[in-house]
Design a protein around this motif. Structure first.
Motif, mmCIF file in Angstrom:
data_model
loop_
_atom_site.group_PDB
_atom_site.id
_atom_site.type_symbol
_atom_site.label_atom_id
_atom_site.label_comp_id
_atom_site.label_asym_id
_atom_site.label_seq_id
_atom_site.Cartn_x
_atom_site.Cartn_y
_atom_site.Cartn_z
ATOM 1 N N SER A 187 -95.069 -21.187 9.694
ATOM 2 C CA SER A 187 -96.125 -20.907 8.591
ATOM 3 C C SER A 187 -96.035 -19.034 9.099
ATOM 4 N N GLY A 188 -95.636 -18.572 7.522
ATOM 5 C CA GLY A 188 -95.400 -17.346 7.367
ATOM 6 C C GLY A 188 -94.207 -16.904 6.721
ATOM 7 N N ASP A 189 -93.751 -15.781 6.619
ATOM 8 C CA ASP A 189 -92.510 -15.243 5.848
ATOM 9 C C ASP A 189 -91.523 -16.126 6.443
ATOM 10 N N ARG A 190 -90.779 -16.732 5.467
ATOM 11 C CA ARG A 190 -89.657 -17.679 5.979
ATOM 12 C C ARG A 190 -88.568 -16.976 6.655
ATOM 13 N N ALA A 191 -88.157 -15.863 6.240
ATOM 14 C CA ALA A 191 -87.031 -15.108 7.087
ATOM 15 C C ALA A 191 -87.545 -14.545 8.680
ATOM 16 N N VAL A 192 -88.686 -14.325 8.627
ATOM 17 C CA VAL A 192 -89.436 -13.827 10.082
ATOM 18 C C VAL A 192 -89.546 -15.134 10.680
ATOM 19 N N CYS A 193 -89.805 -16.267 10.226
ATOM 20 C CA CYS A 193 -89.980 -17.597 10.987
ATOM 21 C C CYS A 193 -88.531 -17.985 11.415
ATOM 22 N N GLU A 194 -87.640 -17.834 10.608
ATOM 23 C CA GLU A 194 -86.340 -18.053 11.251
ATOM 24 C C GLU A 194 -85.879 -17.418 12.018
ATOM 25 N N GLU A 195 -86.149 -16.119 12.153
ATOM 26 C CA GLU A 195 -85.563 -15.297 13.387
ATOM 27 C C GLU A 195 -86.470 -15.478 14.706
ATOM 28 N N LEU A 196 -87.824 -15.808 14.514
ATOM 29 C CA LEU A 196 -88.523 -15.845 15.624
ATOM 30 C C LEU A 196 -88.326 -17.241 16.086
ATOM 31 N N ALA A 197 -87.935 -18.371 15.379
ATOM 32 C CA ALA A 197 -87.559 -19.617 15.979
ATOM 33 C C ALA A 197 -86.190 -19.480 16.626
ATOM 34 N N ALA A 198 -85.334 -18.814 16.120
ATOM 35 C CA ALA A 198 -84.086 -18.540 17.007
ATOM 36 C C ALA A 198 -83.985 -17.718 18.168
ATOM 37 N N ILE A 199 -84.903 -16.968 18.413
ATOM 38 C CA ILE A 199 -85.184 -16.255 19.528
ATOM 39 C C ILE A 199 -86.239 -16.654 20.569
ATOM 40 N N ALA A 200 -86.899 -17.706 19.934
ATOM 41 C CA ALA A 200 -88.044 -18.313 20.933
ATOM 42 C C ALA A 200 -87.542 -19.036 22.240
ATOM 43 N N PRO A 201 -86.535 -19.726 22.074
ATOM 44 C CA PRO A 201 -85.975 -20.406 23.425
ATOM 45 C C PRO A 201 -85.606 -19.314 24.439
ATOM 46 N N PRO B 182 -87.928 -29.609 25.587
ATOM 47 C CA PRO B 182 -88.599 -28.268 25.615
ATOM 48 C C PRO B 182 -88.747 -27.903 24.376
ATOM 49 N N LEU B 183 -90.045 -27.500 23.855
ATOM 50 C CA LEU B 183 -90.391 -26.771 22.464
ATOM 51 C C LEU B 183 -90.957 -25.606 22.729
ATOM 52 N N TYR B 184 -90.939 -24.665 21.475
ATOM 53 C CA TYR B 184 -91.464 -23.410 21.763
ATOM 54 C C TYR B 184 -92.410 -23.040 20.694
ATOM 55 N N LEU B 185 -93.755 -22.548 21.120
ATOM 56 C CA LEU B 185 -94.485 -22.284 19.902
ATOM 57 C C LEU B 185 -94.604 -20.494 20.246
ATOM 58 N N ALA B 186 -93.983 -19.947 18.844
ATOM 59 C CA ALA B 186 -93.668 -18.651 18.969
ATOM 60 C C ALA B 186 -94.757 -17.960 17.735
ATOM 61 N N SER B 187 -95.266 -16.728 17.869
ATOM 62 C CA SER B 187 -96.137 -16.214 17.094
ATOM 63 C C SER B 187 -95.743 -14.579 17.180
ATOM 64 N N ILE B 188 -96.196 -14.111 16.176
ATOM 65 C CA ILE B 188 -96.145 -12.534 15.777
ATOM 66 C C ILE B 188 -97.623 -12.055 15.256
#
Length: 121
Positions: free
Chosen positions: A47-61, A91-97
């Protein structure tokens, strides 16, 4: 005794239910972005800007396992938080900004919602 349904949107489809959960948590905590990512850094729900979410998902682990690391361009200077959970041994990661002072409590609530959705499917 009357039962009040607290969830406004719900779905029997796992992907849609996760999306509803992530959207609701993002709205409640006033987050810029919220993403549920797997061990490979792939967004399972966002949920949020797609590009930001993709970067956030990539670094979450990586953030879930390390104390400090350089941030990618779209996340530099952002207040990033990562919560780790295990569902069916994975393992799953819930990441937020961003977010308000209630962010940590709302992330904990969202983790329980994600676990409930994934455990049911």
């Amino acid at each position: 005794m009357r039962i009040v349904e607290r969830r406004i949107r719900r779905s029997e489809q796992r992907e849609l239910a996760l999306r509803f959960q992530i959207d609701h948590a993002r709205d409640q905590a006033r987050l810029e972005a919220l993403v549920l990512a797997d061990e490979a850094g792939i967004a399972l729900a966002e949920s949020g800007d797609r590009a930001v979410c993709e970067e956030l998902a990539a670094i979450a682990p990586l953030l879930g396992r390390t104390i400090s690391m350089p941030m990618p361009p779209l996340l530099r200077g952002a207040d990033v938080a990562v919560r780790t959970m295990r569902v069916h041994g994975q393992p799953l990661y819930l990441a937020s900004i961003g977010g308000t002072v209630a962010r940590d409590a709302l992330l904990a609530t969202s983790l329980r919602g994600v676990e409930r959705i994934l455990a049911a499917n």
